[in-house]
Write a protein that holds these residues in place. Structure first.
Motif, PDB file in Angstrom:
ATOM      1  N   ASP A 132       0.843  -1.196   0.000  1.00  0.00           N
ATOM      2  CA  ASP A 132       0.000   0.000   0.000  1.00  0.00           C
ATOM      3  C   ASP A 132       0.882   1.252   0.000  1.00  0.00           C
ATOM      4  O   ASP A 132       2.098   1.163   0.096  1.00  0.00           O
ATOM      5  CB  ASP A 132      -0.902   0.009   1.235  1.00  0.00           C
ATOM      6  CG  ASP A 132      -1.810  -1.205   1.235  1.00  0.00           C
ATOM      7  OD1 ASP A 132      -2.295  -1.574   0.148  1.00  0.00           O
ATOM      8  OD2 ASP A 132      -2.006  -1.804   2.321  1.00  0.00           O
ATOM      9  N   SER A 133       0.216   2.407   0.007  1.00  0.00           N
ATOM     10  CA  SER A 133       0.995   3.651   0.010  1.00  0.00           C
ATOM     11  C   SER A 133       1.442   4.019   1.434  1.00  0.00           C
ATOM     12  O   SER A 133       2.218   4.942   1.614  1.00  0.00           O
ATOM     13  CB  SER A 133       0.191   4.784  -0.615  1.00  0.00           C
ATOM     14  OG  SER A 133      -1.026   4.905   0.068  1.00  0.00           O
ATOM     15  N   LYS A 190       7.779   9.017  -5.604  1.00  0.00           N
ATOM     16  CA  LYS A 190       7.074   9.971  -4.762  1.00  0.00           C
ATOM     17  C   LYS A 190       7.898  10.142  -3.488  1.00  0.00           C
ATOM     18  O   LYS A 190       8.483   9.175  -3.000  1.00  0.00           O
ATOM     19  CB  LYS A 190       5.685   9.378  -4.430  1.00  0.00           C
ATOM     20  CG  LYS A 190       4.683  10.360  -3.915  1.00  0.00           C
ATOM     21  CD  LYS A 190       3.366   9.630  -3.675  1.00  0.00           C
ATOM     22  CE  LYS A 190       2.496  10.430  -2.749  1.00  0.00           C
ATOM     23  NZ  LYS A 190       1.358   9.655  -2.255  1.00  0.00           N
ATOM     24  N   SER A 232       5.354   6.232   4.177  1.00  0.00           N
ATOM     25  CA  SER A 232       4.311   6.520   3.178  1.00  0.00           C
ATOM     26  C   SER A 232       5.001   6.936   1.893  1.00  0.00           C
ATOM     27  O   SER A 232       5.973   7.695   1.926  1.00  0.00           O
ATOM     28  CB  SER A 232       3.411   7.659   3.643  1.00  0.00           C
ATOM     29  OG  SER A 232       2.932   7.380   4.916  1.00  0.00           O
ATOM     30  N   ASP A 234       5.131   5.806  -2.722  1.00  0.00           N
ATOM     31  CA  ASP A 234       4.611   4.985  -3.816  1.00  0.00           C
ATOM     32  C   ASP A 234       4.769   3.500  -3.456  1.00  0.00           C
ATOM     33  O   ASP A 234       5.859   3.088  -3.030  1.00  0.00           O
ATOM     34  CB  ASP A 234       5.393   5.310  -5.083  1.00  0.00           C
ATOM     35  CG  ASP A 234       4.798   4.637  -6.287  1.00  0.00           C
ATOM     36  OD1 ASP A 234       3.980   5.275  -6.960  1.00  0.00           O
ATOM     37  OD2 ASP A 234       5.134   3.448  -6.539  1.00  0.00           O
ATOM     38  N   PRO A 235       3.707   2.692  -3.612  1.00  0.00           N
ATOM     39  CA  PRO A 235       3.796   1.269  -3.233  1.00  0.00           C
ATOM     40  C   PRO A 235       4.954   0.531  -3.916  1.00  0.00           C
ATOM     41  O   PRO A 235       5.599  -0.325  -3.298  1.00  0.00           O
ATOM     42  CB  PRO A 235       2.457   0.688  -3.691  1.00  0.00           C
ATOM     43  CG  PRO A 235       1.539   1.852  -3.731  1.00  0.00           C
ATOM     44  CD  PRO A 235       2.363   3.044  -4.073  1.00  0.00           C
TER      45      PRO A 235
END
Lengths: 261, 177
Positions: A132-133, A190, A232, A234-235
């Protein structure tokens, strides 16, 4: 992909065994020996650049688990089987390393004069099905993040000012280098947000030949952190970090993380 | 790779071995292996050149790369089929095929389905897991089948080649033949 390799220490099972405090270095040598014995060309490709040592980021991370470990001065004692965790995003590396460690010619392998090991069991670890993110990680081996101050490298810890900025720079460089090995020039997609949950400072005694040659000192002290934290981002980036570890000296037994489910 | 690959030298050595009646399988096998490695290296260089070239050269290089790559895929498929066959007497075979019931095990059907869906990572993981459980070495070239540079269609053909070698009836037929 990641795997666990379980090694038995030859001798009596109930016996207390001991290794030097820089046991990570000993396992690094073990992995390099195994790889070079199995496929010299591949080993040279990863660790050498012609006549020079290859400083390129290694596409893997490992951690060593010594059961019931107890530190005394410059040794660590333990009782039971040794567990070596290896994780990578590189199929070729994994297959070569797996084949290397399966190689019977390698055993009994002397980690030290008094500690010989043999492979007992191997199994693949089930990875999280989805990244997940936002994910929580715990460290299996301390994470080393450093910044440059002049010619010196200074450790940076999660509660230090500007940590997140430096953390992002280090991880972006790491991910870009690893992806370049498979032909992708892509760093972090990200910016990562680092949220400490339960973090402790860790000072580790370590040994590398370059340090010994430069300083004539046997042991170096590395400062990092271990514990629980949330990332947190990008996955795909989080998966890359899970598979290849986080921070510096991942190929020397630092930065191995596990997802907290 | 093979920085020392020198075809003229290899050719001369092999021809001399034949003339002097000192034919050794190992020398020929090494020559073929070096030649194949060189092929894959050349493919990588062609891809790199095609990516960086401009204008008409780019189109021509892509076409040359595709032609060469397909030839390599075809050779890789042959190798995978042979590799599958070579595993029939190993513990790996029993992980994929139930000898008593004489049917493939559930894991084989799962691989087939995931291959059909083009899930490279999952297929690699499952096959690798079976090798690890059987404590058997994995063939070095096997990894190539999962290289993302190959199209999903090529990937499927390569996995099917491996499975047909492992589970097919090639060996028995060859023996009869």
């Amino acid at each position: 992909m990641r795997a666990k390799f379980i090694f038995e220490v030859l001798g009596k099972q109930s016996e207390v065994h001991s290794l030097p405090v820089y046991y990570r270095t000993i396992f690094m040598s073990f992995l390099k020996r195994a790889l070079s014995l199995y496929d010299k060309n591949y080993f040279n490709r990863i660790y050498w650049w012609g006549e020079k040592k290859n400083k390129w980021q290694k596409p893997f991370v490992f951690s060593v688990n010594l059961p019931n470990m107890n530190f005394q001065d410059d040794t660590v004692s333990f009782r039971g089987d040794i567990m070596l965790n290896i994780s990578t995003s590189d199929y070729e590396f994994f297959v070569n390393m797996y084949n290397s460690l399966l190689n019977n010619r390698l055993y009994p392998y002397p980690l030290t004069d008094s500690c010989k090991i043999a492979l007992k069991q191997t199994y693949l670890v089930r990875e999280p099905e989805k990244f997940d993110s936002k994910m929580t990680f715990k460290t299996f081996a301390p994470i080393l993040i450093e910044k440059k101050e002049g010619n010196k490298k200074v450790p940076v810890l999660p509660y230090d000012e500007g940590f997140e900025e430096i953390f992002n720079n280090v991880v972006d460089f790491e991910i870009r280098n690893i992806r370049l090995l498979r032909g992708q020039n892509k760093g972090l997609q990200k910016r990562l947000t680092f949220k400490p949950i339960s973090i402790q400072k860790a000072v580790v005694k370590h040994r590398v030949s370059e340090f010994v040659e430069k300083t004539n000192k046997d042991i170096m002290f590395l400062t990092g952190f271990s514990g629980l934290f949330e990332l947190s981002g990008d996955p795909e980036d989080l998966k890359e970090l899970y598979q290849n570890g986080i921070g510096f000296r991942r190929g020397q037994g630092f930065g191995f993380v596990e997802v907290v489910r | 790779m093979n920085e020392k690959f020198n075809f003229d030298e290899i050719k001369k050595t092999l021809e001399e071995a034949i003339l002097q009646n000192q034919i050794e399988f190992k020398a020929f096998s090494q020559a073929v292996s070096s030649y194949k490695k060189l092929g894959f290296e050349l493919e990588k260089i062609l891809e790199w050149a095609a990516n960086n070239a401009k204008g008409e050269d780019k189109i021509k290089l892509w076409s040359l790369y595709k032609e060469f790559s397909l030839q390599n895929i075809s050779e890789l498929c042959e190798w995978l089929r042979w590799y599958g066959e070579s595993l029939r007497k190993s513990k790996v075979y029993e992980r994929f095929f139930d000898k008593d019931k004489k049917v493939p095990k559930a894991v084989t059907f799962r691989i087939l389905e995931l291959t059909r869906l083009g899930k490279r990572e999952e297929v690699f993981h499952i096959i690798l897991r079976e090798f690890v459980n059987a404590q058997e070495e994995v063939g070095k070239n096997f990894v190539k089948a999962f290289n993302p540079k190959y199209s999903v269609e090529s990937f499927k053909v390569m996995v099917y080649s491996f499975l047909s070698g492992l589970l097919g009836e090639g060996i028995e037929k060859n023996k009869e033949g």
